[in-house]
Enzyme design. Structure first.
Site, PDB file in Angstrom:
ATOM      1  N   TYR A   1       0.792  -1.224   0.000  1.00 40.02           N
ATOM      2  CA  TYR A   1       0.000   0.000   0.000  1.00 40.02           C
ATOM      3  C   TYR A   1       0.824   1.274   0.000  1.00 40.02           C
ATOM      4  CZ  TYR A   1      -3.952  -3.040   0.334  1.00 40.02           C
ATOM      5  OH  TYR A   1      -4.889  -3.998   0.040  1.00 40.02           O
TER       6      TYR A   1
ATOM      7  N   PHE B   1     -11.226  -3.536  10.097  1.00 46.03           N
ATOM      8  CA  PHE B   1     -12.428  -3.387   9.261  1.00 46.03           C
ATOM      9  C   PHE B   1     -12.147  -3.829   7.840  1.00 46.03           C
ATOM     10  CE2 PHE B   1     -10.366   0.787   9.876  1.00 46.03           C
ATOM     11  CZ  PHE B   1      -9.971   1.079   8.582  1.00 46.03           C
TER      12      PHE B   1
END
Length: 426
Positions: free
Chosen positions: A129, A426
């Protein structure tokens, strides 16, 4: 140029096919039928992205996916709209074709169009990322205590008006939410939970307990209401040869609004009878209990990266948060994927603000003045929640001081107390 694998949001009836991509990528099975209604309530179809192979019929389903939850997240000094990135996956047979890069580009453009200044995620693989401008913004710790190792130092914080009460979690969601929301207001990294998120937190199907007890709740409260809670489960075991107790307690979540409540919860859980091991994961790496313990080494703390943050709208993001001390600095920012963030920006906060000061407490404007500090958007994201110091990034060669003396004030201004922590993936 058009993407070779067309990308679009999925519809509600494509939810199973959307999740199937992540099941293959993460080597997991499909969710149980009973979980589908909850997944449907959490899923934001209009924020989903799915890449399709044009050589296959539409019924074949997507070959790559990316999704996001929209929620407010606490940042230093306030709460900002945030894209909680999730479900990023590519089928194993479609790797190395640029699908992930296309999905991330499209997603970032969509987040910017929604006016969300930052995005955040939990990285499945940390090298991935940074390529898309995400920086490691927080850490978390895992603790493992053995029998008799959880003694707190004296005098540990205490309050004679505080009492502990065991409750069924499903019966006290309002009490849990009151504590969580109290902490949310000042804890960078916490995101707001609606009813569906609380349902996910408290989800406890018997067939997924793996020998553990039902989820249990320990409340710390006084006459004014709850001040802390712990969600945990136990596994009652006995050594067959010696018949000695060998139970395990796993703490799923422990949130306290004040030191006395936190100490009371830990003191109880770490002193339970018949327990040989207490495990707690996703704890803050500077958890207060580490300073309350008589012997903090007994926590056997293991630290790993937590939230990764991407600054999507640079001026909006930098003016939405607060700063620890005055700062007046010109940043030279590079951003390959969102060119609107690139260039020179003058950040001013605190005593460096013009008079009268803007309502937000900081300004960030384009400038032609010489740059004081140069950095990539990735490093700005890493420092955004206040837990990664700009000075540390500079020592690693990732941030460059262009004007002598500019780095230290910027590093101090962007740091924050408490350090960022997110207690839920999440």
């Amino acid at each position: 140029m058009a993407d070779p694998y067309p990308i679009r949001p999925v519809t509600g009836d494509e939810l199973a096919a959307f999740h199937a991509v992540a099941e293959h990528a993460f080597h997991a099975g499909p969710p149980p039928e009973r979980d589908l209604p909850l997944l449907g309530r959490l899923f934001e179809a209009d924020r989903s992205l799915a890449a399709f192979d044009p050589a296959l019929p539409a019924s074949a389903g997507p070959v790559g996916t990316a999704g996001a939850y929209g929620f407010p997240m606490c940042v230093p000094g306030g709460v900002v709209p945030t894209a909680g990135v999730t479900a990023v996956a590519v089928l194993p047979t479609y790797r190395r074709r640029g699908i992930l890069r296309s999905l991330m580009r499209r997603q970032l453009a969509g987040i910017a169009a929604r006016g969300e200044p930052i995005a955040a995620l939990w990285a499945s693989e940390t090298p991935l990322y940074g390529r898309y401008g995400y920086g490691r913004a927080s850490t978390h710790a895992s603790f493992r205590f053995l029998r008799g190792e959880g003694a707190l130092a004296l005098p540990a914080p205490s309050d004679p008006g505080l009492r502990l009460r065991i409750a069924t979690p499903a019966a006290v969601p309002a009490e849990l939410a009151k504590v969580y929301d109290t902490v949310l207001a000042s804890q960078p990294g916490f995101f707001a939970r609606n009813d569906a998120w609380w349902e996910r937190v408290l989800k406890d199907p018997p067939e997924e307990r793996n020998g553990f007890s039902p989820l249990r709740c320990l409340l710390a409260e006084d006459v004014s209401g709850p001040r802390g809670y712990a969600l945990y489960a136990g596994h009652g075991r006995w050594d067959e040869a010696t018949f000695l107790p060998d139970a395990v307690i796993v703490v799923r979540e422990l949130i306290a609004a004040d030191p006395a409540a936190g100490a009371a919860l830990w003191r109880d859980l770490l002193s339970r009878d018949l327990v040989s091991e207490v495990i707690a994961r996703l704890r803050p790496s500077d958890d207060p209990v580490l300073y309350q313990l008589l012997d903090p080494r007994r926590a056997r703390a293991q630290v790993a990266d937590g939230l990764w943050v991407r600054v999507v709208d640079l001026p909006q993001a930098l003016t939405a948060r607060r700063y620890c001390c005055p700062v007046d600095v010109v940043l030279e920012v590079t951003d390959e994927l969102l060119p609107a963030n690139a260039g020179r920006w003058r950040l001013r906060a605190g005593g460096a603000l013009p008079v009268p000061a803007p309502a937000g407490g900081a300004t960030c404007e384009r400038t032609a003045d010489p740059a004081d500090v140069a950095l990539d958007i990735r490093e700005l994201g890493a420092a955004y929640l206040g837990g990664t110091r700009i000075g540390s990034l500079a020592a690693a060669g990732l941030v460059t001081e262009l004007r002598a003396g500019a780095l230290a004030p910027l590093s101090a201004a962007m740091s924050w107390d408490p350090a960022p922590w997110c207690p839920r993936i999440f």
